[in-house]
Design an enzyme around this catalytic site. Structure first.
Site, PDB file in Angstrom:
ATOM      1  N   GLY A  73       0.834  -1.192   0.000  1.00 41.34           N
ATOM      2  CA  GLY A  73       0.000   0.000   0.000  1.00 41.34           C
ATOM      3  C   GLY A  73       0.870   1.243   0.000  1.00 41.34           C
ATOM      4  O   GLY A  73       1.996   1.221   0.503  1.00 41.34           O
TER       5      GLY A  73
ATOM      6  N   GLN B 239       3.131   9.896   1.251  1.00 43.07           N
ATOM      7  CA  GLN B 239       4.413   9.188   1.288  1.00 43.07           C
ATOM      8  C   GLN B 239       5.299   9.491   0.086  1.00 43.07           C
ATOM      9  O   GLN B 239       6.473   9.144   0.077  1.00 43.07           O
ATOM     10  CB  GLN B 239       4.177   7.668   1.365  1.00 43.07           C
ATOM     11  CG  GLN B 239       3.494   7.234   2.640  1.00 43.07           C
ATOM     12  CD  GLN B 239       3.271   5.744   2.650  1.00 43.07           C
ATOM     13  OE1 GLN B 239       2.277   5.256   2.133  1.00 43.07           O
ATOM     14  NE2 GLN B 239       4.222   5.001   3.217  1.00 43.07           N
TER      15      GLN B 239
ATOM     16  N   CYS C 261       5.500  -0.176   7.346  1.00 48.77           N
ATOM     17  CA  CYS C 261       5.212   1.005   6.531  1.00 48.77           C
ATOM     18  C   CYS C 261       6.461   1.377   5.741  1.00 48.77           C
ATOM     19  O   CYS C 261       7.561   1.391   6.297  1.00 48.77           O
ATOM     20  CB  CYS C 261       4.821   2.160   7.456  1.00 48.77           C
ATOM     21  SG  CYS C 261       4.414   3.668   6.578  1.00 48.77           S
ATOM     22  N   LEU C 262       6.276   1.680   4.458  1.00 46.02           N
ATOM     23  CA  LEU C 262       7.428   2.044   3.628  1.00 46.02           C
ATOM     24  C   LEU C 262       8.088   3.329   4.113  1.00 46.02           C
ATOM     25  O   LEU C 262       9.253   3.576   3.814  1.00 46.02           O
ATOM     26  CB  LEU C 262       6.993   2.195   2.160  1.00 46.02           C
ATOM     27  CG  LEU C 262       6.529   0.897   1.477  1.00 46.02           C
ATOM     28  CD1 LEU C 262       5.996   1.194   0.084  1.00 46.02           C
ATOM     29  CD2 LEU C 262       7.657  -0.126   1.413  1.00 46.02           C
TER      30      LEU C 262
ATOM     31  N   HIS D 276      -4.811   1.705   7.239  1.00 46.61           N
ATOM     32  CA  HIS D 276      -3.454   2.246   7.383  1.00 46.61           C
ATOM     33  C   HIS D 276      -3.203   3.343   6.337  1.00 46.61           C
ATOM     34  O   HIS D 276      -2.670   4.416   6.652  1.00 46.61           O
ATOM     35  CB  HIS D 276      -2.459   1.080   7.231  1.00 46.61           C
ATOM     36  CG  HIS D 276      -1.017   1.442   7.226  1.00 46.61           C
ATOM     37  ND1 HIS D 276      -0.106   0.914   8.117  1.00 46.61           N
ATOM     38  CD2 HIS D 276      -0.285   2.254   6.418  1.00 46.61           C
ATOM     39  CE1 HIS D 276       1.103   1.405   7.864  1.00 46.61           C
ATOM     40  NE2 HIS D 276       1.018   2.208   6.834  1.00 46.61           N
ATOM     41  N   GLU D 277      -3.631   3.088   5.100  1.00 46.54           N
ATOM     42  CA  GLU D 277      -3.389   4.067   4.023  1.00 46.54           C
ATOM     43  C   GLU D 277      -4.267   5.310   4.194  1.00 46.54           C
ATOM     44  O   GLU D 277      -3.815   6.432   3.947  1.00 46.54           O
ATOM     45  CB  GLU D 277      -3.616   3.434   2.648  1.00 46.54           C
ATOM     46  CG  GLU D 277      -2.751   2.223   2.321  1.00 46.54           C
ATOM     47  CD  GLU D 277      -1.276   2.408   2.624  1.00 46.54           C
ATOM     48  OE1 GLU D 277      -0.760   3.538   2.511  1.00 46.54           O
ATOM     49  OE2 GLU D 277      -0.624   1.413   2.993  1.00 46.54           O
TER      50      GLU D 277
ATOM     51  N   HIS E 137      -2.728   7.556   6.616  1.00 49.98           N
ATOM     52  CA  HIS E 137      -1.671   8.390   6.024  1.00 49.98           C
ATOM     53  C   HIS E 137      -2.242   9.697   5.489  1.00 49.98           C
ATOM     54  O   HIS E 137      -1.664  10.768   5.663  1.00 49.98           O
ATOM     55  CB  HIS E 137      -0.988   7.664   4.859  1.00 49.98           C
ATOM     56  CG  HIS E 137       0.147   6.785   5.266  1.00 49.98           C
ATOM     57  ND1 HIS E 137       1.273   7.252   5.911  1.00 49.98           N
ATOM     58  CD2 HIS E 137       0.358   5.462   5.084  1.00 49.98           C
ATOM     59  CE1 HIS E 137       2.113   6.249   6.128  1.00 49.98           C
ATOM     60  NE2 HIS E 137       1.583   5.149   5.631  1.00 49.98           N
TER      61      HIS E 137
END
Ligand code: NI
Length: 174
Positions: free
Chosen positions: A47, A52, A97-98, A139-140, A143
């Protein structure tokens, strides 16, 4: 190789900011979605939200297909996602998470959510998600609201993770 976005690593103000709704899914937004998807595949991750990659519009991409096991790509593109239902039942899963590389922690969220959004073609769409997809979409969307999964942890645990990321950065590992 197609051009990719740089993924922003915490700490960075853009990860704490609220992204703004888009007016419509036009060619520019579709291009952003494509480029975000490629960036996510390359990372690799399941995701990725606009914050991000330094953009503050409400766009996210996901793909939970196990491509290594021969599954076909199954990208999901969302603009202006809104949670319209969440179950009382909760679910705990380990998340990463990236933007917080190599760090993982258990996060508790509603087990099932229903999300309303605009799809790649700008059409109204709905997704009911459970399990990993439910955690991922929540989660996304977090963000897009400037929230990271570590914000759900105790400050002790959060600071430990942030120090580890700092150390990895200094060592040029990430
Ligand atoms: Ni993330």
């Amino acid at each position: 190789m197609s051009d990719l976005y740089d993924i922003i690593i915490t700490p960075d103000p853009v990860l704490k900011q609220e992204a703004q709704p888009i007016n419509k899914v036009d060619a520019a937004v579709q291009k952003q979605m494509d480029k975000m998807l490629e960036t996510m595949y390359e990372a690799p991750g399941i995701g990725l939200a606009a914050n991000q990659v330094g953009l503050l519009n409400r766009v996210l991409v996901m793909d939970l297909a196990h491509k290594d096991d021969g599954e076909k790509p199954n990208p999901i593109f969302m603009a202006n996602p809104q949670i319209i239902y969440e179950s009382e039942e909760m679910s705990v899963m380990q998340e990463g998470c990236l933007s917080i590389p190599r760090q993982y922690a258990d996060v508790e969220r509603p087990a099932i959510v229903r999300v309303k959004y605009l799809d790649y073609n700008g059409k109204d769409a709905e997704l009911e998600a459970e399990g990993l997809l439910s955690h991922c979409v929540q989660h996304e969307i977090d963000h897009l609201n400037g929230v990271l999964f570590i914000d759900y942890l105790s400050s002790l645990k959060r600071n430990m993770i942030l120090r580890k990321v700092e150390k990895l950065k200094k060592q040029n590992i990430i």
